[in-house]
Design a protein around this motif. Structure first.
Motif, PDB file in Angstrom:
ATOM      1  N   SER A   1       9.244   3.177  -1.426  1.00 45.59           N
ATOM      2  CA  SER A   1      10.162   5.174  -2.119  1.00 45.59           C
ATOM      3  C   SER A   1      11.475   4.665  -0.841  1.00 45.59           C
ATOM      4  CB  SER A   1       9.682   5.806  -2.831  1.00 45.59           C
ATOM      5  OG  SER A   1       8.337   5.266  -3.889  1.00 45.59           O
ATOM      6  N   SER A   2      10.546   4.604   0.158  1.00 47.67           N
ATOM      7  CA  SER A   2      11.762   4.709   0.741  1.00 47.67           C
ATOM      8  C   SER A   2      13.336   4.093   0.773  1.00 47.67           C
ATOM      9  CB  SER A   2      11.460   5.006   2.634  1.00 47.67           C
ATOM     10  OG  SER A   2      10.109   6.091   3.007  1.00 47.67           O
ATOM     11  N   MET A   3      13.173   2.774   0.821  1.00 50.37           N
ATOM     12  CA  MET A   3      13.699   1.689   0.570  1.00 50.37           C
ATOM     13  C   MET A   3      14.808   1.984  -0.572  1.00 50.37           C
ATOM     14  SD  MET A   3      13.424  -2.074  -0.798  1.00 50.37           S
ATOM     15  CE  MET A   3      12.749  -1.894  -1.992  1.00 50.37           C
TER      16      MET A   3
ATOM     17  N   ASP B   1       3.401  -4.165   4.266  1.00 53.07           N
ATOM     18  CA  ASP B   1       2.072  -4.352   4.808  1.00 53.07           C
ATOM     19  C   ASP B   1       1.768  -3.640   5.255  1.00 53.07           C
ATOM     20  OD1 ASP B   1       3.813  -4.898   6.383  1.00 53.07           O
ATOM     21  OD2 ASP B   1       2.688  -6.572   7.494  1.00 53.07           O
ATOM     22  N   GLY B   2       2.865  -1.949   5.807  1.00 52.39           N
ATOM     23  CA  GLY B   2       2.218  -0.828   5.785  1.00 52.39           C
ATOM     24  C   GLY B   2       2.258  -1.238   7.230  1.00 52.39           C
TER      25      GLY B   2
ATOM     26  N   PRO C   1       0.630  -1.460   0.278  1.00 55.02           N
ATOM     27  CA  PRO C   1      -0.147   0.080  -0.364  1.00 55.02           C
ATOM     28  C   PRO C   1       0.524   1.486   0.140  1.00 55.02           C
ATOM     29  CG  PRO C   1      -0.164  -1.162   1.895  1.00 55.02           C
ATOM     30  CD  PRO C   1       1.090  -1.605   1.223  1.00 55.02           C
ATOM     31  N   ASN C   2       0.200   2.573  -0.103  1.00 56.34           N
ATOM     32  CA  ASN C   2       0.985   3.589   0.186  1.00 56.34           C
ATOM     33  C   ASN C   2       1.576   4.038   1.154  1.00 56.34           C
ATOM     34  OD1 ASN C   2       0.139   3.764  -3.519  1.00 56.34           O
ATOM     35  ND2 ASN C   2      -1.031   5.242  -2.306  1.00 56.34           N
ATOM     36  N   GLY C   3       2.689   4.130   1.181  1.00 58.95           N
ATOM     37  CA  GLY C   3       3.277   5.042   2.329  1.00 58.95           C
ATOM     38  C   GLY C   3       3.820   3.657   3.293  1.00 58.95           C
TER      39      GLY C   3
END
Length: 658
Positions: free
Chosen positions: A479-481, A639-640, A473-475
């Motif tokens: 992208s952080s990784m 999994d967020g 899921p978003n967030g």
């Protein structure tokens, strides 16, 4: 979490894994290990209503220290070109002062010859002006030339220094995303640098010229009317300078504040331009007008206060530094002429006293005006203090970010209960190992610049030849990784193994189009010269476009040397396919595809993935398309909530997505 090597895999994957393991063993001999910079991330917790007070901006010791630090950048050695320009300006200032003194004496002689009806003397003095007017004009314009070259040299030197640090190691990104001390770095690097260099060079001229004038006029007056008059004037200069400098203390802060508000006003306008389509769809014109009006009103109100302050100071400046100085000058120069017992002028005739007083009086008036300019230079010094504060703050942030020291202000840490939050200040340094054909996260925390801990410990290993599908899921941290992998975010712990930077290539959903030709778009960030150095030509580039079915745009746009606004000229699908052609050109070991084929048809997308495999490019794909699972050997699902799964894709894998 298990690594890829401990997970059961299918027969098809065993062969590929064996080959990859062999390659990894070979490149292990070329392993290069580097310690990452020690990173300090300071998270200052604040309330929106709380103002954070900075250092006082004024002409004080801090200003002198900051100015000295910048001057060492502007004038790196005694033999730099800036020193030669400063010597040129100083020499021309002295020459112009000498010309002024000569003109005073010559004009006095001309007036005396007119009153005395001496035609020969009159013509002789006029001829002297004709002879010397060209050299005097050359002196005046050489002074202007030297000042312009000095300002340009200062700006070139400072701009080069700042950009060498701003571009280094993604500092431009880190300042905007990891550090919150500065906003509108573009204004600091352009407008503020220009204004600082302009003020500094003008101050050098405006301060040096009157100081030279005061010295020369004082020397001449001492010989004609004695030392008492110039001494009294110098004491008056010292007194009024102290008074005016004290009264002008708020001016430096006003200058810095005005530049800050100018930057914010420009930012609100550029933000509207950058997001014009989204604002138009939301019909947010009125709201954006309120934002821009609010920014402008804050700037206008501050300028109004500055104008009022400068009006009050202007009145005091004129009274103290101009009119009173002139009165003191007349009083002091009149004393020897009023004294009937004076050894020189006590018994002199009327015409001799008149000529001597006229000559001395003019020099005294000019000296008083020069002293007034010295006193008023404090006004320019206060403005320079404001610009110095701005440049000094930029230098400080650049130095900190280059060292891996980030400071960020948070609004709140209490509202988010679902995520862990790093609080306060902490220091940590992970280890970065450079090794070809492998990417390995070993106990690496995935943490955002706001301190959100998305994954406490990420452990996974991918060797060349095994594509990975990243989903969640978003967030959740996808992208952080990749930002940590690319070096955009600091590695706060654990160990990260990856190839050197040139062997990692990132393709975002909205590809970046640079300024320049069509050729520049394909080979970015290389240049046309670098393409030639690699032994490639336009025919090779044609093949790359053919691979992504874009060969038609070369003819459509007028050839490889065509220049256009490529963000508008190319469609979304064309930009995405062009970005994929960039991968084929650079041929990195690993490529990260972040939803970068969403506007590409399924058949073209399949060909692109197959071609990447042929070229030996291992892919990390962020996508929710089910059709892409067949091009990957592993999947990483986040999994967020801080958990993740890294597993091979088998016939039993439940493929999800759209």
């Amino acid at each position: 979490m298990p690594s890829v090597l401990s997970v059961s895999i299918t027969g098809r994957q065993k062969a590929a894994l064996a080959l990859s393991a062999s390659a990894a063993a070979i490149v292990l001999l070329r392993k290069k290990k580097t310690q990452s910079k020690t990173v300090r991330l300071t998270l200052a917790i604040s309330n929106k209503k709380k103002e954070i007070k900075g250092k006082e901006v004024a002409v004080n010791f801090n200003f002198l220290c900051g100015l000295w630090k910048i001057l060492k950048i502007l004038i790196p050695s005694p033999f730099s070109r800036e020193v030669y320009y400063m010597l040129l300006v100083g020499f021309m200032l002295a020459a112009r002062t000498y010309c002024d003194v000569w003109m005073i004496q010559n004009m006095t002689s001309i007036e005396a010859s007119i009153i005395g009806r001496n035609m020969n003397a009159f013509l002789g003095h006029l001829s002297q002006i004709v002879i010397n007017m060209l050299p005097i004009s050359v002196v005046n314009n050489l002074l202007k030339y030297g000042l312009c070259k000095l300002k340009l040299s200062f700006r070139s030197r400072l701009t080069s220094h700042l950009y060498s640090r701003y571009i280094h190691d993604f500092t431009y990104y880190k300042m905007d995303n990891l550090d919150s001390r500065l906003t509108n770095a573009d204004q600091l690097l352009t407008q503020d640098v220009d204004l600082f260099c302009s003020n500094l060079s003008n101050l050098y001229s405006n301060l040096s010229k009157p100081i030279i004038d005061v010295g020369l006029y004082a020397l001449r007056l001492t010989g004609s009317v004695g030392a008492a008059a110039p001494t009294a004037m110098l004491l008056y200069l010292l007194g009024c300078s102290l008074v005016l400098t004290t009264l002008r203390r708020p001016a430096a802060g006003m200058t810095a504040r005005e530049q800050h508000l100018e930057g914010h006003y420009r930012f609100t306008n550029s933000r509207l331009i950058a997001n014009a389509e989204e604002v138009a769809f939301y019909r947010g014109s009125e709201r954006e007008n309120l934002n821009i009006s609010s920014a402008f009103n804050a700037l206008a109100n501050h300028i109004h206060d500055s104008i009022a302050f400068r009006f009050k100071m202007g009145v005091l400046d004129n009274v103290i530094a101009k009119y009173l100085a002139t009165m003191v000058g007349f009083w002091m120069v009149s004393r020897p002429f009023m004294d009937p017992t004076h050894p020189t002028y006590g018994r002199a005739g009327h015409s001799k006293r008149l000529e001597a007083y006229y000559n001395s009086g003019r020099m005294m008036v000019n000296m008083a005006q020069a002293m007034g300019r010295v006193a008023l230079a404090g006004r320019e010094l206060a403005q320079l203090a404001g610009f110095t504060s701005r440049i000094q703050s930029l230098l400080t942030v650049l130095e900190d970010v280059n060292k891996g020291v980030y400071k960020r202000t948070l609004v709140s840490v209490e509202a988010d209960g679902a995520k862990n939050k790093l609080k306060g200040s902490f220091m940590s340094g992970g280890v970065v190992i450079e090794r070809d054909n492998v990417i390995k996260f070993d106990d690496v925390p995935v943490v955002t610049p706001n301190g959100d801990v998305l994954i406490e410990s990420l452990t996974m290993e991918v060797v060349s030849g095994f594509n990975v599908l990243v989903c969640g899921p978003n967030g959740c941290g996808k992208s952080s990784m990749f930002r940590i992998l690319g070096g955009l975010w600091p590695l706060l712990g654990g160990e990260l193994t990856k190839p050197r930077g040139s062997q990692l290539f990132y393709v975002p959903q909205r590809p970046y189009m640079t300024l320049g030709t069509l050729r520049d778009q394909l080979v970015y960030p290389d240049t046309a010269e670098m393409v030639v150095d690699k032994g490639l030509g336009d025919a090779d580039l044609d093949e790359l476009l053919e691979a992504v079915q874009l060969s038609y745009i070369v003819e459509r746009e007028g050839g490889w040397d065509a220049v256009a606004d490529w963000l508008d000229v190319l469609s979304g699908g064309e930009k995405q396919r062009l970005a994929m052609a960039r991968i084929f050109y650079h041929r990195p070991q690993f490529a990260i595809l972040d939803e970068c084929t969403s506007a590409v048809s399924v058949d073209v997308e399949g060909f692109i993935y197959s071609h990447c495999k042929e070229l030996g490019i291992t892919l990390f794909t962020v996508s929710h398309r089910k059709s892409l699972w067949k091009y990957h050997e592993f999947y990483l699902h986040m999994d967020g909530r801080g958990g993740y799964q890294f597993k091979p894709i088998t016939e039993c894998t439940n493929e999800f997505g759209s």
